[in-house]
Design a protein around this motif. Structure first.
Motif, short mmCIF file in Angstrom:
data_model
loop_
_atom_site.label_atom_id
_atom_site.label_comp_id
_atom_site.label_asym_id
_atom_site.label_seq_id
_atom_site.Cartn_x
_atom_site.Cartn_y
_atom_site.Cartn_z
N ASP A 294 -24.14 -32.13 -46.81
CA ASP A 294 -23.36 -30.87 -46.95
C ASP A 294 -22.46 -30.87 -45.77
O ASP A 294 -22.86 -31.65 -44.74
CB ASP A 294 -24.22 -29.75 -46.97
CG ASP A 294 -23.59 -28.55 -47.46
OD1 ASP A 294 -22.41 -28.12 -47.13
OD2 ASP A 294 -24.13 -27.81 -48.21
N ASP A 295 -21.38 -30.37 -45.57
CA ASP A 295 -20.44 -30.27 -44.48
C ASP A 295 -20.54 -29.08 -43.60
O ASP A 295 -20.26 -28.77 -42.47
CB ASP A 295 -19.08 -30.30 -44.74
CG ASP A 295 -18.63 -29.51 -45.49
OD1 ASP A 295 -19.21 -28.87 -46.49
OD2 ASP A 295 -17.34 -28.91 -45.44
N GLU B 14 -31.05 -24.39 -40.85
CA GLU B 14 -31.70 -24.46 -39.70
C GLU B 14 -33.10 -23.40 -39.71
O GLU B 14 -33.97 -23.79 -39.09
CB GLU B 14 -30.97 -24.21 -38.52
CG GLU B 14 -31.58 -25.14 -37.21
CD GLU B 14 -30.36 -24.90 -36.13
OE1 GLU B 14 -30.53 -25.29 -35.02
OE2 GLU B 14 -29.32 -24.36 -36.56
N ASN B 15 -32.92 -22.58 -40.84
CA ASN B 15 -34.18 -21.68 -41.01
C ASN B 15 -35.39 -22.25 -41.52
O ASN B 15 -36.43 -21.64 -41.53
CB ASN B 15 -33.78 -20.31 -42.01
CG ASN B 15 -32.78 -19.67 -40.93
OD1 ASN B 15 -32.40 -19.83 -39.62
ND2 ASN B 15 -31.92 -19.05 -41.81
N TYR B 16 -35.26 -23.46 -42.22
CA TYR B 16 -36.17 -24.10 -43.01
C TYR B 16 -36.25 -25.88 -42.55
O TYR B 16 -35.36 -26.53 -42.69
CB TYR B 16 -35.68 -24.40 -44.40
CG TYR B 16 -35.27 -23.10 -44.81
CD1 TYR B 16 -36.50 -21.95 -45.37
CD2 TYR B 16 -33.98 -22.45 -45.02
CE1 TYR B 16 -36.10 -20.97 -45.97
CE2 TYR B 16 -33.85 -21.18 -45.58
CZ TYR B 16 -34.73 -20.54 -46.11
OH TYR B 16 -34.62 -19.16 -46.60
N TRP C 69 -33.90 -28.97 -42.63
CA TRP C 69 -32.78 -29.35 -41.74
C TRP C 69 -33.15 -30.67 -41.27
O TRP C 69 -32.41 -31.48 -41.04
CB TRP C 69 -33.35 -28.44 -40.43
CG TRP C 69 -32.65 -28.72 -39.11
CD1 TRP C 69 -32.82 -29.40 -37.98
CD2 TRP C 69 -31.19 -28.35 -39.13
NE1 TRP C 69 -31.63 -29.13 -37.10
CE2 TRP C 69 -30.67 -28.57 -37.82
CE3 TRP C 69 -30.32 -27.59 -40.04
CZ2 TRP C 69 -29.49 -28.24 -37.17
CZ3 TRP C 69 -28.91 -27.57 -39.48
CH2 TRP C 69 -28.45 -27.68 -38.25
N GLU C 70 -34.43 -31.41 -41.36
CA GLU C 70 -34.67 -32.48 -41.06
C GLU C 70 -34.16 -33.80 -42.38
O GLU C 70 -34.06 -34.78 -42.11
CB GLU C 70 -36.25 -33.02 -41.16
CG GLU C 70 -36.82 -32.21 -40.09
CD GLU C 70 -38.37 -32.09 -40.07
OE1 GLU C 70 -38.87 -32.46 -41.35
OE2 GLU C 70 -38.99 -32.10 -39.06
N PRO D 61 -34.89 -36.44 -37.84
CA PRO D 61 -34.72 -36.37 -39.15
C PRO D 61 -36.02 -36.96 -39.77
O PRO D 61 -36.67 -37.69 -39.47
CB PRO D 61 -33.62 -37.44 -39.37
CG PRO D 61 -33.30 -38.20 -38.22
CD PRO D 61 -34.08 -37.39 -37.04
N ALA D 62 -36.15 -36.65 -41.04
CA ALA D 62 -37.31 -36.98 -42.02
C ALA D 62 -36.94 -38.37 -42.60
O ALA D 62 -35.84 -38.85 -42.40
CB ALA D 62 -37.10 -36.23 -43.15
#
Length: 166
Positions: free
Chosen positions: A117-118, A124-126, A130-131, A149-150
């Motif tokens: 996504d851009d 960021e709430n999740y 986010w990762e 990052p994951a």
């Protein structure tokens, strides 16, 4: 990533196109760059396959609309297809993270995923989202949203960088 159910949550605008894209959709909007679709196809192939779940605003188009059929045909040219779509959130059009969480809760077979996504929306709430978010300005310029990052985001980014020839 080969043995687990892997999904790519896909936005279209800002992933398959940018402000410099000259292609136009049948309805005259910013079109899709073939090279970026091929880049996604290559990365998906390298990771052993993935289902594409449309999280983009394009999901709201009727399946019979010219622009939706244009998207489908661009994906098909590279051997890709849309396996599903997230549903619009009841709260706000910009709750894309909540939409993905809802999709994941209904599809417990999904073990690994990345989000292309851009925009950051509410991701960021999740923490888990986010990762796994790769922020794009064109797919070839993807970057990690998270400082940590994951693993699937790291691996997918490696596959994108291997084939980034745009």
């Amino acid at each position: 990533m080969k043995h687990k159910k892997f999904v790519v949550f896909l936005d279209v605008d800002g992933v398959f196109n940018t402000k410099t894209t000259v292609q136009r959709t049948p309805d005259g909007y910013t079109g899709i760059d073939d090279a970026r679709v091929q880049l996604l196809a290559n990365a998906i192939q390298k990771c052993g396959g993935a289902d594409i779940i449309l999280s983009s605003d394009w999901k709201s188009l009727r399946c019979t609309s010219a622009d939706y059929m244009y998207l489908v045909s661009k994906l098909e040219m590279c051997g890709l297809s849309i396996a599903g779509k997230t549903k619009n959130s009841m709260n706000c059009k910009r709750d894309r993270g909540a939409e993905i969480i809802d999709y994941l809760e209904k599809h417990t077979e999904i073990e690994e995923y990345v989000i292309l996504d851009d925009y950051t929306f509410d991701f960021e709430n999740y923490k888990k989202l986010w990762e796994r978010l790769l922020l794009t300005d064109g797919l070839e310029r993807a970057r990690f949203a998270s400082q940590t990052p994951a693993v699937e985001a790291l691996i997918f980014m490696d596959y994108l960088k291997l084939r980034s020839e745009i």
